[in-house]
Motif scaffolding. Structure first.
Motif, PDB file in Angstrom:
ATOM      1  N   SER A  71       1.199   9.422  12.695  1.00  0.00           N
ATOM      2  CA  SER A  71       0.219   9.215  11.635  1.00  0.00           C
ATOM      3  C   SER A  71       0.545  10.083  10.426  1.00  0.00           C
ATOM      4  O   SER A  71       0.502   9.634   9.274  1.00  0.00           O
ATOM      5  N   LEU A  72       0.875  11.323  10.696  1.00  0.00           N
ATOM      6  CA  LEU A  72       1.276  12.228   9.621  1.00  0.00           C
ATOM      7  C   LEU A  72       2.550  11.734   8.947  1.00  0.00           C
ATOM      8  O   LEU A  72       2.675  11.784   7.711  1.00  0.00           O
ATOM      9  N   PHE A  73       3.494  11.237   9.749  1.00  0.00           N
ATOM     10  CA  PHE A  73       4.737  10.712   9.184  1.00  0.00           C
ATOM     11  C   PHE A  73       4.457   9.515   8.279  1.00  0.00           C
ATOM     12  O   PHE A  73       5.049   9.383   7.195  1.00  0.00           O
ATOM     13  N   ALA A  74       3.549   8.634   8.709  1.00  0.00           N
ATOM     14  CA  ALA A  74       3.211   7.463   7.900  1.00  0.00           C
ATOM     15  C   ALA A  74       2.612   7.883   6.564  1.00  0.00           C
ATOM     16  O   ALA A  74       2.916   7.297   5.516  1.00  0.00           O
ATOM     17  N   ALA A  75       1.759   8.902   6.579  1.00  0.00           N
ATOM     18  CA  ALA A  75       1.176   9.393   5.334  1.00  0.00           C
ATOM     19  C   ALA A  75       2.251   9.991   4.437  1.00  0.00           C
ATOM     20  O   ALA A  75       2.253   9.786   3.212  1.00  0.00           O
ATOM     21  N   LEU A  76       3.177  10.736   5.017  1.00  0.00           N
ATOM     22  CA  LEU A  76       4.279  11.314   4.246  1.00  0.00           C
ATOM     23  C   LEU A  76       5.089  10.220   3.555  1.00  0.00           C
ATOM     24  O   LEU A  76       5.438  10.339   2.371  1.00  0.00           O
ATOM     25  N   LEU A  77       5.383   9.147   4.275  1.00  0.00           N
ATOM     26  CA  LEU A  77       6.173   8.058   3.715  1.00  0.00           C
ATOM     27  C   LEU A  77       5.418   7.339   2.599  1.00  0.00           C
ATOM     28  O   LEU A  77       5.998   7.004   1.554  1.00  0.00           O
ATOM     29  N   ALA A  78       4.127   7.098   2.803  1.00  0.00           N
ATOM     30  CA  ALA A  78       3.334   6.396   1.788  1.00  0.00           C
ATOM     31  C   ALA A  78       3.257   7.209   0.490  1.00  0.00           C
ATOM     32  O   ALA A  78       3.424   6.667  -0.606  1.00  0.00           O
ATOM     33  N   PHE A  79       2.999   8.512   0.589  1.00  0.00           N
ATOM     34  CA  PHE A  79       2.927   9.341  -0.610  1.00  0.00           C
ATOM     35  C   PHE A  79       4.301   9.501  -1.255  1.00  0.00           C
ATOM     36  O   PHE A  79       4.417   9.582  -2.483  1.00  0.00           O
ATOM     37  N   HIS A  80       5.335   9.540  -0.443  1.00  0.00           N
ATOM     38  CA  HIS A  80       6.692   9.613  -0.983  1.00  0.00           C
ATOM     39  C   HIS A  80       6.974   8.401  -1.872  1.00  0.00           C
ATOM     40  O   HIS A  80       7.508   8.535  -2.978  1.00  0.00           O
ATOM     41  N   ASN A  81       6.614   7.219  -1.398  1.00  0.00           N
ATOM     42  CA  ASN A  81       6.825   6.008  -2.176  1.00  0.00           C
ATOM     43  C   ASN A  81       6.016   6.015  -3.465  1.00  0.00           C
ATOM     44  O   ASN A  81       6.480   5.570  -4.514  1.00  0.00           O
ATOM     45  N   ALA A  82       4.783   6.530  -3.411  1.00  0.00           N
ATOM     46  CA  ALA A  82       3.945   6.590  -4.606  1.00  0.00           C
ATOM     47  C   ALA A  82       4.559   7.514  -5.654  1.00  0.00           C
ATOM     48  O   ALA A  82       4.634   7.178  -6.840  1.00  0.00           O
ATOM     49  N   VAL A  83       4.998   8.697  -5.237  1.00  0.00           N
ATOM     50  CA  VAL A  83       5.581   9.665  -6.167  1.00  0.00           C
ATOM     51  C   VAL A  83       6.851   9.101  -6.796  1.00  0.00           C
ATOM     52  O   VAL A  83       7.061   9.208  -8.016  1.00  0.00           O
TER      53      VAL A  83
END
Length: 509
Positions: A318-330
């Motif tokens: 779950s934490l990894f998924a959040a990291l990936l989503a915010f990475h894409n946004a940035v």
């Protein structure tokens, strides 16, 4: 030559890769965007981590109730946000909306705030990800590594995914999201069938309980649970139908997140009792050394070790998924700023085969490596400092972004009276949302010391002052950069946040 011409290139033929400087068009549908939005809010992380910590840090038993008015406020915000997405499709989202409504100088200021906010959220989550993964791998697999090494491994995987096709990222997030939601739903059903010592008390739905203790800090924590819902517009250039996809995905996500978090946070407290959940001594006596162990610990006691081991593993994913989503946004914010000349144009480069903004993606990965490394070298606590400081800073930043964007929506449509939308979506709803966002932001800043010190009565911490200065200061720096461009590179300045009518028609057709 216009600095934004690369984005106006015609779409690549079917089966071919996108043109250089162009994102992967028509790749995402409503389900894909919902996955990105909800995954960024990391449901299992939000319930087991953020909401559990909210109870203990603020002493507020009314967290479930707070999700109801907050979801309504965000829903009102989404009305104007969705209306804007029908007219402007751009990877800059907040940044472009503010440019179109309030002007280029405040727009670039907002872009800098967005970069600080989303980077803070993404990099802060690395702290909890490293600790959770290190604990799981040592306990279940027998691999013992310090938290920072798991951050490095996770960051390397994200760096690779960040340059692949955006729809592949959506599939990765979708699988993680579905599994973690199932785990939380099973936990919820388990609590309903076997609640804690206080039974299924309704104190969590009490307005007086919700407003009784550190409400500003509690609201900021709740906003952090929602962060990511506003990200749909960032992917508008990559949607199959930008005029409809962004709006539908945003409304669906707000409704799903609001209901899910209200119910799950209520049942989380009832698994051990709201009184225990808000009292560190009682929580420790019940066998939970910190609030983030409540969901897995109490769930394991009720549902068995298989569920517990699964939940612990999915907490990491779950934490990894959040990291990936915010990475894409940035990476897409960096892409937008590079495309328009605010940042060096190298940041506007996209991968010729996947359409991913690979330069912006690599820049974000590098920044995360530097910041996480600095905290590790300093010996700073990865959860109480890296995670808590930066994610709460990010939540405040998103509140500021949404407030300014709401007023920008009103200004944008006031300058275009020939639009085909009603007053509710173009004036009334965004104005109400802007005012309410400012109120929540003020409450959050006033209670920021609670978020930093994890105590309602601790003396003022230095970071209580430093971090808000960093946030608001980034906006000032952005406006100075825009002012400098106006003086030194007027052609670049004139094209900030603007598109040709042909290009806009291409995106929104």
């Amino acid at each position: 030559m216009s600095v934004i011409e690369p984005a106006a290139a015609p779409a690549a033929p079917t089966g071919a890769g996108p043109a250089s400087g162009q994102l992967h068009r028509r790749a995402l549908g409503v389900p894909d965007l919902v996955f990105f939005i909800v995954a960024a809010s990391a449901p299992l992380t939000a319930v087991a981590g953020g909401q559990a910590a909210t109870y203990l840090v603020t002493g507020n038993k009314g967290i479930p109730f707070l999700f109801i008015p907050l979801a309504i406020v965000l829903g009102i915000f989404a009305v104007g946000y969705a209306a804007m997405s029908r007219h402007v499709a751009d990877a800059g989202a907040f940044y472009t909306y503010v440019v179109r409504g309030l002007g280029r100088i405040p727009g670039v200021g907002v872009a800098f705030v967005a970069l600080v906010s989303y980077n803070a959220m993404q990099i802060g989550i690395y702290g909890l990800f490293g600790v959770a993964t290190a604990g799981f791998m040592a306990d279940k697999i027998g691999i013992t590594l310090d938290w920072q090494w798991w951050c490095l491994i996770g960051g390397a995987i994200i760096a690779v995914l960040g340059v692949l096709k955006i729809d592949l990222n959506a599939r990765v997030l979708g699988v993680a999201l579905i599994l973690e939601v199932i785990v939380v739903v099973i936990f919820d059903l388990g609590v309903i069938s076997s609640p804690g010592p206080e039974g299924l008390t309704t104190v969590g739905w009490s307005p007086s309980a919700a407003t009784g203790s550190a409400m500003g800090a509690a609201l900021t924590f709740c906003v952090a649970s929602f962060v990511g819902f506003e990200s749909a517009a960032i992917y508008s250039e990559e949607c199959k139908d930008p005029k409809k996809t962004v709006a539908r995905a945003t409304f669906i996500a707000v409704a799903l997140i609001g209901v899910f978090y209200a119910v799950s946070s209520w049942l989380l407290a009832n698994s051990v009792g709201p009184t225990t959940m808000t009292n560190p001594d009682l929580l420790a006596k019940a066998g939970f050394p910190d609030p983030t162990t409540v969901l897995v610990g109490s769930g394991t006691a009720t549902l068995g070790r298989v569920w517990g081991d699964t939940a612990a593993a999915l907490f990491c994913t779950s934490l990894f998924a959040a990291l990936l989503a915010f990475h894409n946004a940035v990476s897409r914010y960096v892409f937008a700023l590079g495309r328009e000349g605010v940042f060096p144009k190298v940041f506007a480069r996209t991968h010729p085969k996947t359409g991913a903004p690979f330069v912006g993606s690599m820049a974000q990965s590098g920044l995360a490596l530097v910041v996480v490394g600095a905290f590790a070298i300093a010996g700073a606590d990865p959860v109480l400092k890296l995670f808590t400081w930066l994610t709460n800073l990010g939540a405040l930043g998103v509140l500021l972004l949404m407030a300014v964007t709401s007023f920008a929506v009103v200004a944008y449509f006031n300058k275009r009276p020939d639009h085909d939308l009603g007053a509710w979506s173009t004036k009334i709803a965004p104005a109400i949302a802007g005012i309410l966002m400012v109120v929540i932001l003020v409450l959050g800043v006033a209670n920021f010391n609670v978020l930093i010190t994890s105590s309602t009565n601790a003396p003022t911490d230095t970071m209580t002052i430093v971090l808000p200065i960093v946030l608001f200061g980034s906006g000032i720096v952005g406006m100075i950069v825009a002012w400098a461009l106006k003086s030194t590179r007027p052609q670049v300045y004139a094209e900030i946040g603007e598109r040709t009518p042909t290009e806009t028609a291409e995106h929104l057709a």
